[in-house]
Design an enzyme around this catalytic site. Structure first.
Site, PDB file in Angstrom:
ATOM      1  N   GLY A  59       7.691  44.117  10.173  1.00 46.32           N
ATOM      2  CA  GLY A  59       6.871  45.082  10.889  1.00 46.32           C
ATOM      3  C   GLY A  59       6.055  44.490  12.023  1.00 46.32           C
ATOM      4  O   GLY A  59       5.343  45.224  12.720  1.00 46.32           O
ATOM      5  N   PRO A  82      10.553  39.466   8.975  1.00 45.19           N
ATOM      6  CA  PRO A  82      10.547  40.033  10.320  1.00 45.19           C
ATOM      7  C   PRO A  82      11.962  40.285  10.826  1.00 45.19           C
ATOM      8  O   PRO A  82      12.877  39.510  10.547  1.00 45.19           O
ATOM      9  CB  PRO A  82       9.880  38.930  11.149  1.00 45.19           C
ATOM     10  CG  PRO A  82      10.163  37.662  10.398  1.00 45.19           C
ATOM     11  CD  PRO A  82      10.200  38.042   8.952  1.00 45.19           C
ATOM     12  N   GLY A  83      12.132  41.386  11.538  1.00 48.67           N
ATOM     13  CA  GLY A  83      13.398  41.666  12.211  1.00 48.67           C
ATOM     14  C   GLY A  83      13.127  41.725  13.702  1.00 48.67           C
ATOM     15  O   GLY A  83      13.446  40.821  14.473  1.00 48.67           O
ATOM     16  N   ARG A  84      12.412  42.799  14.102  1.00 50.31           N
ATOM     17  CA  ARG A  84      12.117  43.048  15.511  1.00 50.31           C
ATOM     18  C   ARG A  84      11.473  41.843  16.201  1.00 50.31           C
ATOM     19  O   ARG A  84      11.859  41.465  17.309  1.00 50.31           O
ATOM     20  CB  ARG A  84      11.170  44.239  15.598  1.00 50.31           C
ATOM     21  CG  ARG A  84      10.888  44.707  17.005  1.00 50.31           C
ATOM     22  CD  ARG A  84       9.708  45.682  17.035  1.00 50.31           C
ATOM     23  NE  ARG A  84       9.811  46.736  16.060  1.00 50.31           N
ATOM     24  CZ  ARG A  84      10.406  47.909  16.261  1.00 50.31           C
ATOM     25  NH1 ARG A  84      10.960  48.172  17.417  1.00 50.31           N
ATOM     26  NH2 ARG A  84      10.444  48.817  15.304  1.00 50.31           N
ATOM     27  N   ARG A 142      16.533  54.450  21.103  1.00 46.47           N
ATOM     28  CA  ARG A 142      15.121  54.454  20.693  1.00 46.47           C
ATOM     29  C   ARG A 142      14.234  55.373  21.543  1.00 46.47           C
ATOM     30  O   ARG A 142      13.232  55.871  21.066  1.00 46.47           O
ATOM     31  CB  ARG A 142      14.557  53.022  20.681  1.00 46.47           C
ATOM     32  CG  ARG A 142      15.263  52.118  19.661  1.00 46.47           C
ATOM     33  CD  ARG A 142      14.532  50.798  19.444  1.00 46.47           C
ATOM     34  NE  ARG A 142      13.293  50.971  18.728  1.00 46.47           N
ATOM     35  CZ  ARG A 142      12.114  50.948  19.276  1.00 46.47           C
ATOM     36  NH1 ARG A 142      11.985  50.737  20.569  1.00 46.47           N
ATOM     37  NH2 ARG A 142      11.035  51.126  18.549  1.00 46.47           N
ATOM     38  N   TYR A 160      12.386  57.871  19.200  1.00 48.56           N
ATOM     39  CA  TYR A 160      10.968  57.555  18.935  1.00 48.56           C
ATOM     40  C   TYR A 160      10.082  57.701  20.176  1.00 48.56           C
ATOM     41  O   TYR A 160       8.945  57.244  20.177  1.00 48.56           O
ATOM     42  CB  TYR A 160      10.802  56.107  18.462  1.00 48.56           C
ATOM     43  CG  TYR A 160      11.768  55.649  17.412  1.00 48.56           C
ATOM     44  CD1 TYR A 160      11.760  56.208  16.141  1.00 48.56           C
ATOM     45  CD2 TYR A 160      12.664  54.616  17.680  1.00 48.56           C
ATOM     46  CE1 TYR A 160      12.645  55.761  15.175  1.00 48.56           C
ATOM     47  CE2 TYR A 160      13.537  54.166  16.715  1.00 48.56           C
ATOM     48  CZ  TYR A 160      13.527  54.748  15.460  1.00 48.56           C
ATOM     49  OH  TYR A 160      14.393  54.299  14.506  1.00 48.56           O
ATOM     50  N   CYS A 169      26.216  63.718  27.069  1.00 45.41           N
ATOM     51  CA  CYS A 169      26.032  65.149  27.358  1.00 45.41           C
ATOM     52  C   CYS A 169      24.864  65.720  26.565  1.00 45.41           C
ATOM     53  O   CYS A 169      25.063  66.473  25.605  1.00 45.41           O
ATOM     54  CB  CYS A 169      27.310  65.903  27.038  1.00 45.41           C
ATOM     55  SG  CYS A 169      28.660  65.333  28.030  1.00 45.41           S
ATOM     56  N   GLU A 170      23.682  65.325  26.915  1.00 47.86           N
ATOM     57  CA  GLU A 170      22.447  65.774  26.249  1.00 47.86           C
ATOM     58  C   GLU A 170      21.320  65.689  27.264  1.00 47.86           C
ATOM     59  O   GLU A 170      21.211  64.671  27.955  1.00 47.86           O
ATOM     60  CB  GLU A 170      22.034  64.806  25.129  1.00 47.86           C
ATOM     61  CG  GLU A 170      22.994  64.637  24.031  1.00 47.86           C
ATOM     62  CD  GLU A 170      22.577  65.366  22.777  1.00 47.86           C
ATOM     63  OE1 GLU A 170      21.449  65.887  22.719  1.00 47.86           O
ATOM     64  OE2 GLU A 170      23.403  65.401  21.868  1.00 47.86           O
ATOM     65  N   TYR A 193      17.244  46.766  17.175  1.00 44.23           N
ATOM     66  CA  TYR A 193      17.559  48.178  16.934  1.00 44.23           C
ATOM     67  C   TYR A 193      18.207  48.854  18.146  1.00 44.23           C
ATOM     68  O   TYR A 193      17.981  50.024  18.407  1.00 44.23           O
ATOM     69  CB  TYR A 193      16.299  48.939  16.486  1.00 44.23           C
ATOM     70  CG  TYR A 193      15.654  48.306  15.265  1.00 44.23           C
ATOM     71  CD1 TYR A 193      16.266  48.373  14.021  1.00 44.23           C
ATOM     72  CD2 TYR A 193      14.453  47.611  15.368  1.00 44.23           C
ATOM     73  CE1 TYR A 193      15.694  47.771  12.906  1.00 44.23           C
ATOM     74  CE2 TYR A 193      13.874  47.005  14.257  1.00 44.23           C
ATOM     75  CZ  TYR A 193      14.506  47.095  13.038  1.00 44.23           C
ATOM     76  OH  TYR A 193      13.949  46.490  11.947  1.00 44.23           O
TER      77      TYR A 193
HETATM   78  N1  LLP Z   1      11.909  44.834   5.639  1.00 47.88           N
HETATM   79  C1  LLP Z   1      12.182  46.110   5.314  1.00 47.88           C
HETATM   80  C2  LLP Z   1      12.249  46.496   3.917  1.00 47.88           C
HETATM   81  C3  LLP Z   1      12.403  47.053   6.302  1.00 47.88           C
HETATM   82  O1  LLP Z   1      12.650  48.314   5.967  1.00 47.88           O
HETATM   83  C4  LLP Z   1      12.342  46.662   7.664  1.00 47.88           C
HETATM   84  C5  LLP Z   1      12.572  47.629   8.730  1.00 47.88           C
HETATM   85  C6  LLP Z   1      12.073  45.312   7.955  1.00 47.88           C
HETATM   86  C7  LLP Z   1      11.853  44.429   6.913  1.00 47.88           C
HETATM   87  C8  LLP Z   1      12.002  44.793   9.356  1.00 47.88           C
HETATM   88  O2  LLP Z   1      11.029  45.416  10.118  1.00 47.88           O
HETATM   89  P1  LLP Z   1      10.702  44.869  11.589  1.00 47.88           P
HETATM   90  O3  LLP Z   1      10.138  43.472  11.442  1.00 47.88           O
HETATM   91  O4  LLP Z   1      11.980  44.852  12.341  1.00 47.88           O
HETATM   92  O5  LLP Z   1       9.737  45.826  12.146  1.00 47.88           O
HETATM   93  N2  LLP Z   1      14.876  51.642  13.884  1.00 47.88           N
HETATM   94  C9  LLP Z   1      13.449  51.509  14.001  1.00 47.88           C
HETATM   95  C10 LLP Z   1      12.897  50.471  13.073  1.00 47.88           C
HETATM   96  C11 LLP Z   1      13.214  50.757  11.647  1.00 47.88           C
HETATM   97  C12 LLP Z   1      12.728  49.661  10.743  1.00 47.88           C
HETATM   98  C13 LLP Z   1      13.247  49.860   9.398  1.00 47.88           C
HETATM   99  N3  LLP Z   1      12.873  48.839   8.491  1.00 47.88           N
HETATM  100  C14 LLP Z   1      13.109  51.185  15.454  1.00 47.88           C
HETATM  101  O6  LLP Z   1      14.009  51.064  16.268  1.00 47.88           O
HETATM  102  O7  LLP Z   1      11.944  51.091  15.814  1.00 47.88           O
END
Ligand code: LLP
Length: 432
Positions: free
Chosen positions: A245, A288-290, A327, A331, A358-359, A387
């Protein structure tokens, strides 16, 4: 690796040391480009900053942000573990040869097939979401098998972010509430199960978060719950996963954490609170992902032209769409962009960047000041590493772009551009 032709043009953007026109010439548009050095640097920042002399730690990359075989290899090289949430993500990790001892299998509704796959591959840790999943796992696990289990809990913390990416309000679909008395029974059932080793809890408050306090509150609430579980059940929690997050920078409104100071402080708080609560400090995990990939990513589009509507709106048309950039539509996310072959030109006018879908909602950027675009200019949208590729679709039977890694002046395709044949590969005739 394709060699950079050493075009060093002062008015051109470079990604990973490679001129954008060079990238376009070699790989066409639309194109996802990832600055590999930036990804590795973020991995290293997390690995070196998420450390404390008295607290054991582990950094897990949330692969849903951006996953393919090359990315698994990179993550393995940088020493992070991997979070997967579906059979598909799991299969990708296994195909890349990612060590099963470092894979965490998440997801809020794992099927029997997915759980069977995890057991077959001997994935070390499964993060259970609820009692149904426990039943499903119990129905297929063999007596001589042993799996580490974390339970996803919902600590009811309201993180301030977009409603769709908030996950721990009390009515969220994820995990089991710490306020629900049934959760204690669930913990006990896992603990008593002969093939399962209860190791601890997992929680995740949402995505694109900038408030340090949200994470501190999450940690403290979880530690209090750990103390409560110990008092009620005598069960020790060895590990606590605080999820991901951590926010990334898209526009100047975004103020990401300074990870080098924020992460050690978070661990210090955890150590102090554990002492106050008289519990053994659990090992702390984050995923972390993002924050690992967002800022490393760029999407390159070719501009075909502009249109001023009768109503006075100025559109820039690109060869992309919401299919490769969802996105903004989903969002209302905001982005920064530049004209990659004219980075020093003065911005003159406010535009809405759109594409081919087409939107009316096919918006890549709702409002951005740009130099007046010319046909065949290259529009570069920044911070598209997370994402984007992972949420792309074939809407309107548009082809998914290639993904290229660029670093030290060189570039390499890691995901090939789709072809029309890819689109019909699984289509079958009526057979009449
Ligand atoms: N761990 C869990 C259990 C999660 O559900 C997520 C993200 C993460 C870690 C990684 O979160 P991050 O560090 O990337 O914020 N598609 C949306 C984001 C959805 C996130 C879902 N879960 C977007 O494009 O903003």
């Amino acid at each position: 690796m394709s060699e950079n032709l050493n075009l060093s043009h002062p008015n051109h953007l470079k990604i990973g040391g490679v001129d954008v026109l060079e990238l376009v010439k070699n790989y066409q548009t639309p194109l996802y480009v990832m600055d590999e050095t930036k990804i590795r640097k973020q991995c290293q920042t997390f690995m070196t900053s998420f450390k404390h002399k008295r607290v054991a730690t582990e950094v897990i990359y949330a692969s849903k942000a951006f996953l393919n075989i090359a990315m698994c290899e990179l993550i393995q090289e940088e020493g992070l573990s991997l979070d997967v949430v579906s059979g598909g993500e799991l299969f990708t990790a296994i195909s890349a040869g990612f060590p099963v001892s470092k894979i965490f299998f998440h997801g809020n509704n794992k099927s029997i097939d997915e759980l069977s796959l995890a057991l077959e591959y001997q994935i070390k840790t499964i993060v259970l979401d609820n009692a149904d999943e426990l039943n499903r796992l119990s129905s297929i696990i063999k007596k001589d098998q042993k799996v580490r289990i974390m339970l996803r809990i919902n600590p009811g913390i309201d993180a301030h972010t977009h409603e769709y990416i908030r996950t721990t309000k009390n009515d969220s679909k994820f995990g089991v509430s710490i306020f629900d008395p049934k959760t204690l029974f669930l913990i006990q059932s896992i603990h008593q199960h002969p093939s399962l080793e209860f190791v601890g809890f997992h929680s995740h408050i949402g995505s694109q978060i900038f408030e340090e306090n949200s994470f501190k509150e999450l940690a403290i609430t979880n530690l209090k719950y750990i103390a409560h579980v110990y008092k009620q059940l005598g069960i020790e929690t060895k590990e606590l996963n605080l999820g991901g997050g951590f926010g990334a920078h898209y526009t100047k409104e975004d103020k990401p954490f300074v990870l080098e100071s924020f992460l050690p402080q978070l661990l210090e708080t955890i150590d102090l609170i554990s002492k106050e609560l008289d519990i053994k400090t659990p090992k702390i995990l984050i995923e972390p992902g993002r924050a690992i990939v967002a800022e490393a990513g760029y999407t390159l589009y070719t501009i075909s032209g502009t249109k001023e509507t009768y109503g006075g709106k100025n559109f820039v048309f690109t060869d992309g769409s919401m299919a490769d950039h969802l996105r903004t539509a989903l969002y209302q996310a905001k982005y920064h962009a530049t004209i990659g072959n004219r980075i020093n030109d003065i911005v003159e006018k406010n535009y809405t960047v759109t594409g081919k879908a087409c939107e009316s909602g096919d918006i890549i950027i709702k409002e951005i000041m740009l130099p007046v675009p010319k046909e065949n200019d290259i529009l570069v949208v920044h911070s598209t590493g997370a994402y984007h590729y992972s949420m792309s679709s074939n809407y309107n039977r548009l082809l998914k772009p290639a993904v290229v890694f660029a670093s030290n002046g060189k570039s390499k395709v890691v995901v090939k551009r789709e072809t029309y044949l890819d689109l019909i590969r699984n289509d079958l005739r009526l057979g009449k």
